[in-house]
Scaffold this motif. Sequence first.
Motif, mmCIF file in Angstrom:
data_model
loop_
_atom_site.group_PDB
_atom_site.id
_atom_site.type_symbol
_atom_site.label_atom_id
_atom_site.label_comp_id
_atom_site.label_asym_id
_atom_site.label_seq_id
_atom_site.Cartn_x
_atom_site.Cartn_y
_atom_site.Cartn_z
ATOM 1 N N PRO A 1 0.829 -1.223 0.000
ATOM 2 C CA PRO A 1 0.000 0.000 0.000
ATOM 3 C C PRO A 1 0.853 1.259 0.000
ATOM 4 C CG PRO A 1 -0.075 -1.081 2.145
ATOM 5 C CD PRO A 1 0.687 -1.995 1.234
ATOM 6 N N LEU A 2 0.288 2.348 -0.533
ATOM 7 C CA LEU A 2 1.005 3.612 -0.632
ATOM 8 C C LEU A 2 0.998 4.420 0.665
ATOM 9 C CD1 LEU A 2 0.031 4.826 -4.201
ATOM 10 C CD2 LEU A 2 2.114 3.686 -3.450
ATOM 11 N N THR A 3 0.288 3.959 1.664
ATOM 12 C CA THR A 3 0.313 4.604 2.977
ATOM 13 C C THR A 3 0.716 3.559 3.993
ATOM 14 O OG1 THR A 3 -1.450 6.107 2.333
ATOM 15 C CG2 THR A 3 -1.002 5.890 4.677
ATOM 16 N N ASP B 1 3.440 8.586 4.034
ATOM 17 C CA ASP B 1 2.987 8.577 2.646
ATOM 18 C C ASP B 1 4.101 8.000 1.777
ATOM 19 O OD1 ASP B 1 1.866 9.004 0.177
ATOM 20 O OD2 ASP B 1 2.138 11.177 0.218
ATOM 21 N N ARG B 2 3.899 6.803 1.280
ATOM 22 C CA ARG B 2 4.930 6.127 0.488
ATOM 23 C C ARG B 2 5.004 6.641 -0.943
ATOM 24 N NH1 ARG B 2 3.454 0.170 2.780
ATOM 25 N NH2 ARG B 2 4.617 0.339 4.728
ATOM 26 N N ALA C 1 10.238 12.233 -0.603
ATOM 27 C CA ALA C 1 11.187 11.883 0.462
ATOM 28 C C ALA C 1 11.212 10.375 0.696
ATOM 29 C CB ALA C 1 10.820 12.613 1.749
ATOM 30 N N TRP C 2 10.042 9.747 0.761
ATOM 31 C CA TRP C 2 9.992 8.306 0.996
ATOM 32 C C TRP C 2 10.582 7.557 -0.196
ATOM 33 C CZ3 TRP C 2 8.356 3.679 -0.845
ATOM 34 C CH2 TRP C 2 8.376 2.618 0.062
ATOM 35 N N CYS C 3 10.241 7.966 -1.396
ATOM 36 C CA CYS C 3 10.767 7.309 -2.597
ATOM 37 C C CYS C 3 12.287 7.444 -2.672
ATOM 38 C CB CYS C 3 10.119 7.881 -3.851
ATOM 39 S SG CYS C 3 8.362 7.506 -3.979
ATOM 40 N N GLN D 1 13.169 -2.928 1.574
ATOM 41 C CA GLN D 1 13.553 -1.724 2.311
ATOM 42 C C GLN D 1 12.367 -0.859 2.717
ATOM 43 O OE1 GLN D 1 16.595 -1.527 3.294
ATOM 44 N NE2 GLN D 1 17.270 -3.248 2.044
ATOM 45 N N VAL D 2 11.163 -1.354 2.515
ATOM 46 C CA VAL D 2 9.957 -0.565 2.793
ATOM 47 C C VAL D 2 9.871 -0.178 4.264
ATOM 48 C CG1 VAL D 2 7.442 -0.680 2.872
ATOM 49 C CG2 VAL D 2 8.658 -1.435 0.841
#
Length: 198
Positions: free
Chosen positions: A26-28, A52-53, A57-59, A76-77
Motif C-alpha cells: 500500500p502507498l500509505t 505517505d509512500r 522523500a519516501w521514494c 527496504q519498505v
Amino acid sequence: MPTTVFDQATHRTADVTAQLATLGIPLTAPAPPPADLNPADPWASSYPVPVDRSSLAWCTAVTMLADHHHTGIGHQVLAADALLRELGVRGLAQLHSDLHAGAPIDYRFTRCPYCSGIGEDPTQPTCGEVGCAPWHEFDGHEHLCPVCHGDDHQPQGIAEEHLAELEELLGDATEEREERTSLRYRLSARLYRRTVRT
C-alpha cells in the motif's frame, strides 16, 4: 528529450510507486501499534504518524537503501517507513551520511539525493512560480532543500578553489619546513664546531 530536475523527481516517484503497486504494497504505511504511554520509557512511541509512500522523500529514502544494500525496494519498505516516521525529510541527510560510514557529506561535491543538486525543495513551488523578490534568494529563503540546505552542486568550480587553497597551504608548509630545517642545520653546525674546538 531532455528532462529537468523536477521531471526527474516526478519520474523517481512514479517508478517507485509503480513498483510498490506491482508488489502489492500500500502507498500509505500503517500507523505503529499504540504504545503504553509510560513517560519513564524513552523508547515508547507516542505518535501515530502515517507515512505517505508516494512522497518524494519516501521514494528517495527507499531508493537509497535499496541501491546501497543491492536489494529490491520491497525489502527496504519498513526501513524507509521508520526513517521518515522518526526524522522526516531531514532524515535523508542522516541516511546519506550513514551510508558513507558516518562521514559528513559536502553537497557542493556530492549531488543531493533529494533535490538532485539544485538546492531547492522539488516539492515546493519555485521562486519563479511564486514570484519571490530576487533579493530573497540570499537571505534564508523558504524554498531551500531540507537535505542539502541549498548547497549548490558545482564540483568543478569549487574543486579549483580548493586546489588553489591546498597549493597555497602546501607552499606555506614547505617554506616553514625549509626555515626549520635551515635553523636546525645551523644550530647543529655550530654545536659541532664547538665540540670539535674543545
